[in-house]
Design a protein around this motif. Structure first.
Motif, PDB file in Angstrom:
ATOM      1  N   GLN A  35     -36.830  -3.670  13.773  1.00 32.38           N
ATOM      2  CA  GLN A  35     -37.329  -4.685  14.704  1.00 32.38           C
ATOM      3  C   GLN A  35     -37.471  -4.105  16.109  1.00 32.38           C
ATOM      4  OE1 GLN A  35     -34.761  -7.979  16.046  1.00 32.38           O
ATOM      5  NE2 GLN A  35     -36.375  -9.389  15.376  1.00 32.38           N
ATOM      6  N   LYS A  36     -36.514  -3.312  16.511  1.00 35.90           N
ATOM      7  CA  LYS A  36     -36.540  -2.703  17.841  1.00 35.90           C
ATOM      8  C   LYS A  36     -37.762  -1.802  18.012  1.00 35.90           C
ATOM      9  CE  LYS A  36     -33.695   0.375  20.727  1.00 35.90           C
ATOM     10  NZ  LYS A  36     -32.373   1.046  20.813  1.00 35.90           N
ATOM     11  N   THR A  37     -38.076  -0.993  16.993  1.00 42.62           N
ATOM     12  CA  THR A  37     -39.220  -0.094  17.088  1.00 42.62           C
ATOM     13  C   THR A  37     -40.527  -0.878  17.085  1.00 42.62           C
ATOM     14  OG1 THR A  37     -37.959   1.616  15.916  1.00 42.62           O
ATOM     15  CG2 THR A  37     -40.333   1.940  16.093  1.00 42.62           C
ATOM     16  N   ILE A  38     -40.595  -1.960  16.335  1.00 44.29           N
ATOM     17  CA  ILE A  38     -41.800  -2.791  16.353  1.00 44.29           C
ATOM     18  C   ILE A  38     -41.987  -3.405  17.735  1.00 44.29           C
ATOM     19  CG2 ILE A  38     -42.934  -4.831  15.388  1.00 44.29           C
ATOM     20  CD1 ILE A  38     -41.540  -4.236  12.743  1.00 44.29           C
ATOM     21  N   LEU A  39     -40.894  -3.821  18.362  1.00 41.49           N
ATOM     22  CA  LEU A  39     -40.982  -4.355  19.724  1.00 41.49           C
ATOM     23  C   LEU A  39     -41.507  -3.285  20.678  1.00 41.49           C
ATOM     24  CD1 LEU A  39     -40.462  -6.675  21.689  1.00 41.49           C
ATOM     25  CD2 LEU A  39     -38.109  -5.848  21.928  1.00 41.49           C
ATOM     26  N   GLN A  40     -41.090  -2.058  20.480  1.00 44.88           N
ATOM     27  CA  GLN A  40     -41.590  -0.957  21.297  1.00 44.88           C
ATOM     28  C   GLN A  40     -43.099  -0.808  21.113  1.00 44.88           C
ATOM     29  OE1 GLN A  40     -39.557   2.738  20.558  1.00 44.88           O
ATOM     30  NE2 GLN A  40     -40.644   3.849  22.156  1.00 44.88           N
ATOM     31  N   LEU A  41     -43.547  -0.899  19.876  1.00 45.59           N
ATOM     32  CA  LEU A  41     -44.973  -0.805  19.590  1.00 45.59           C
ATOM     33  C   LEU A  41     -45.756  -1.928  20.274  1.00 45.59           C
ATOM     34  CD1 LEU A  41     -44.759   0.097  15.810  1.00 45.59           C
ATOM     35  CD2 LEU A  41     -46.082   1.391  17.484  1.00 45.59           C
ATOM     36  N   LEU A  42     -45.266  -3.138  20.156  1.00 43.54           N
ATOM     37  CA  LEU A  42     -45.944  -4.274  20.764  1.00 43.54           C
ATOM     38  C   LEU A  42     -46.014  -4.123  22.278  1.00 43.54           C
ATOM     39  CD1 LEU A  42     -44.410  -7.208  18.653  1.00 43.54           C
ATOM     40  CD2 LEU A  42     -46.716  -6.225  18.447  1.00 43.54           C
ATOM     41  N   LEU A  50     -48.052  -6.242  12.836  1.00 40.83           N
ATOM     42  CA  LEU A  50     -46.780  -5.782  13.386  1.00 40.83           C
ATOM     43  C   LEU A  50     -45.984  -6.934  13.992  1.00 40.83           C
ATOM     44  CD1 LEU A  50     -47.973  -2.478  15.089  1.00 40.83           C
ATOM     45  CD2 LEU A  50     -46.425  -2.658  13.132  1.00 40.83           C
ATOM     46  N   GLU A  51     -46.656  -7.868  14.647  1.00 45.17           N
ATOM     47  CA  GLU A  51     -45.935  -8.991  15.237  1.00 45.17           C
ATOM     48  C   GLU A  51     -45.278  -9.858  14.162  1.00 45.17           C
ATOM     49  OE1 GLU A  51     -46.478 -12.368  18.708  1.00 45.17           O
ATOM     50  OE2 GLU A  51     -48.267 -11.626  17.692  1.00 45.17           O
ATOM     51  N   GLU A  52     -45.978 -10.060  13.048  1.00 44.48           N
ATOM     52  CA  GLU A  52     -45.382 -10.817  11.950  1.00 44.48           C
ATOM     53  C   GLU A  52     -44.183 -10.089  11.367  1.00 44.48           C
ATOM     54  OE1 GLU A  52     -46.051 -13.953  10.989  1.00 44.48           O
ATOM     55  OE2 GLU A  52     -47.276 -13.870  12.817  1.00 44.48           O
ATOM     56  N   GLN A  53     -44.275  -8.762  11.289  1.00 45.88           N
ATOM     57  CA  GLN A  53     -43.145  -7.979  10.796  1.00 45.88           C
ATOM     58  C   GLN A  53     -41.970  -8.044  11.770  1.00 45.88           C
ATOM     59  OE1 GLN A  53     -42.649  -6.121   7.757  1.00 45.88           O
ATOM     60  NE2 GLN A  53     -44.211  -7.668   7.376  1.00 45.88           N
ATOM     61  N   TYR A  54     -42.266  -8.096  13.047  1.00 48.05           N
ATOM     62  CA  TYR A  54     -41.196  -8.212  14.041  1.00 48.05           C
ATOM     63  C   TYR A  54     -40.372  -9.480  13.793  1.00 48.05           C
ATOM     64  CZ  TYR A  54     -38.733  -8.971  18.411  1.00 48.05           C
ATOM     65  OH  TYR A  54     -37.743  -9.203  19.331  1.00 48.05           O
ATOM     66  N   LYS A  55     -41.041 -10.551  13.502  1.00 52.09           N
ATOM     67  CA  LYS A  55     -40.370 -11.847  13.345  1.00 52.09           C
ATOM     68  C   LYS A  55     -39.435 -11.878  12.139  1.00 52.09           C
ATOM     69  CE  LYS A  55     -44.236 -14.338  15.481  1.00 52.09           C
ATOM     70  NZ  LYS A  55     -45.354 -15.278  15.241  1.00 52.09           N
ATOM     71  N   ILE A  56     -39.715 -11.050  11.131  1.00 54.35           N
ATOM     72  CA  ILE A  56     -38.891 -11.097   9.914  1.00 54.35           C
ATOM     73  C   ILE A  56     -37.993  -9.871   9.774  1.00 54.35           C
ATOM     74  CG2 ILE A  56     -40.576 -12.527   8.703  1.00 54.35           C
ATOM     75  CD1 ILE A  56     -41.487 -10.038   7.180  1.00 54.35           C
ATOM     76  N   SER A  57     -38.021  -8.989  10.778  1.00 54.03           N
ATOM     77  CA  SER A  57     -37.235  -7.748  10.699  1.00 54.03           C
ATOM     78  C   SER A  57     -35.954  -7.863  11.513  1.00 54.03           C
ATOM     79  CB  SER A  57     -38.060  -6.555  11.198  1.00 54.03           C
ATOM     80  OG  SER A  57     -39.209  -6.372  10.404  1.00 54.03           O
ATOM     81  N   SER A  58     -35.152  -6.820  11.438  1.00 54.09           N
ATOM     82  CA  SER A  58     -33.902  -6.776  12.201  1.00 54.09           C
ATOM     83  C   SER A  58     -33.543  -5.322  12.476  1.00 54.09           C
ATOM     84  CB  SER A  58     -32.766  -7.459  11.430  1.00 54.09           C
ATOM     85  OG  SER A  58     -32.541  -6.798  10.186  1.00 54.09           O
TER      86      SER A  58
END
Length: 464
Positions: free
Chosen positions: A268-275, A256-264
């Motif tokens: 990206q916001k939802t992945i940040l919530q997950l992290l 998920l962190e790797e996906q955060y870095k390449i998402s928008s």
């Protein structure tokens, strides 16, 4: 194993996993289901109301449950459970539900604000509408939708009975907020996902063959779906499914962190919530960076998932205080400040003169929550003089427990300004005056032009 058998098995697993009945509504339905219906009962219902029920819903009634012990005799299910067949049909309209059910369904996924405003216009803009016409308008809004479960208050789940989206479950607010559809395309998929979101992942691992079918199942399966699609809505639902988990393993978090870095955007916001939820320390540098995008998002995530780390954000709040212009952002800012257990008055005071009425209200409310609020009497006095009744109301409430002679002059001005009750100002004023043995009537007779630094002044000297 077919879907019906999977659901029956998962009902047992969910009941065992939630022995404390902590899931919303579970203390009512207790995962209990009633006897099923037979085909003749369904045919009679369809004939009586001149409609055809979606196949998924009929399968549930025929093979899983028809009612139970919950609110309105509902079977175990999302929120307060699934209504028995043919019961509570009048939830969306006050009369003539049979006519409403057979009408064409006019709503659709991602319904536009403009269309919904047009659909509700006759009710919202007509204060003198008759009950008959009111029900007719409700029929247009909620036509072709079967009430299937209560979510509490004015919220329900409905099942679309006809048209392009037949069989879809939709969230309905009978107070006429815009409806929205659940992700799943059928009743059974929606019901099964509810079960999957209750059952812990460590239990799923013991019977993995049961959990490769919904976006509430195994995290590994959900990620497979996430990577296999280019559809943004499906990706978002995958992430929402993972967000419902109680714990995530390190491997999943790294992905998920790797996906955060390449998402928008929203992904990206939802992945940040997950992290943030599952590994605050991993998320922290990304949260810091995201303050450039949205302070509100960062404040929300920290408050929701890591409020014990609120002090990490004191300097961020101080550095960005001048940039806070939205009431919601300011509100979450104050939530974090309260968690820090420090004197945050100096940070809050500038907001008491903000151009936004809502922010001023929140600012005075926040000051009123402070243990040492007595030292901010001069600031509260400015609130009592505010042009907004909402601010005056909130300031009066915030002054609970503060007894300062300087306030009397301004209490008297409020009593004179409001000869009759308005916006609950006088009732709150009287609460504050009670400590002085006064009311909104008697304060008008008091001479409040006294030297406030004379600590020996007695109250009887104030009377004319």
């Amino acid at each position: 194993m077919n879907q019906i058998e999977r659901i029956k098995r998962k009902l047992l697993l969910a009941k065992n996993a939630d022995k404390g009945l902590k899931v919303f509504g579970a203390d009512s339905h207790k995962y209990t289901i009633g006897k099923t219906v037979n085909a003749d009962q369904i045919i009679r219902f369809e004939t009586e109301y001149n409609l055809e029920l979606p196949d998924d819903y009929k399968a549930f009634l025929l093979h899983i449950a028809n009612g139970g012990i919950s609110y309105q005799d509902s079977a175990a299910g999302p929120s307060y459970g699934i209504f028995p067949l043919g019961k509570n049909l009048e939830e969306f309209v006050n009369s003539n539900p049979e006519n409403c059910l057979k009408q064409d369904c006019s709503i659709y996924p991602k319904i536009s604000d403009e269309f919904w405003a047009e659909l509700t216009q006759n009710i919202e803009e007509n204060d003198d509408i008759s009950q008959e016409d009111f029900d007719a308008e409700l029929g247009k809004m909620f036509g072709g939708i079967l009430p299937i479960a209560s979510q509490g208050c004015s919220y329900y789940y409905g099942l679309v009975l006809n048209g392009e989206f037949k069989g879809r479950v939709v969230n309905i607010d009978i107070d006429r907020q815009k409806p929205y559809f659940v992700f799943e395309s059928g009743f059974l998929d929606w019901y099964e996902r509810w079960l999957d979101e209750i059952i812990p992942e460590n239990t799923m691992i013991e019977e993995p063959h049961l959990f490769r079918y919904t976006l509430g199942g195994l995290s590994a399966y959900i990620l497979e779906v996430y990577f296999s699609t280019e559809d943004a809505e499906t990706k978002e639902e995958c992430l929402n499914g993972i967000l419902k988990k109680e714990v995530l393993d390190v491997e999943t978090l790294s992905v998920l962190e790797e996906q955060y870095k390449i998402s928008s955007g929203e992904i990206q916001k939802t992945i940040l919530q997950l992290l943030t939820k599952f590994d605050y320390e991993r998320a922290k540098p990304h949260l810091m960076d995201f303050t450039k995008e949205s302070l509100l998002t960062v404040f929300q995530f920290v408050f929701w998932y890591a409020k014990n780390k609120s002090t990490d954000w004191l300097e961020v709040i101080k550095a960005n205080a001048d940039a806070i212009e939205e009431e919601e952002t300011f509100r979450f800012c104050t939530y974090l400040l309260k968690e820090m257990k420090l004197d945050y008055g100096a940070i809050i005071i500038p907001f008491t003169s903000n151009k936004s009425e809502s922010i001023r209200v929140s600012a005075y409310y926040s000051l009123g929550q402070m243990k040492d609020k007595n030292k901010y009497t001069a600031v509260f006095i400015e609130g009592l003089k505010d042009s907004s009744n909402r601010v005056i109301h909130t300031t009066l409430q915030a002054l609970d427990g503060v007894e300062d002679k300087r306030l009397l002059k301004h209490y008297k001005m409020i009593a004179e300004k409001f000869p009759v009750e308005k916006d609950y100002i006088l009732v709150n004023l009287n609460h504050r005056l009670k400590a002085y043995g006064l009311t909104n009537k008697t304060i008008k007779k008091v001479n409040t032009d006294f030297e406030t630094d004379n600590q020996d002044t007695k109250w009887y000297q104030f009377w004319k």
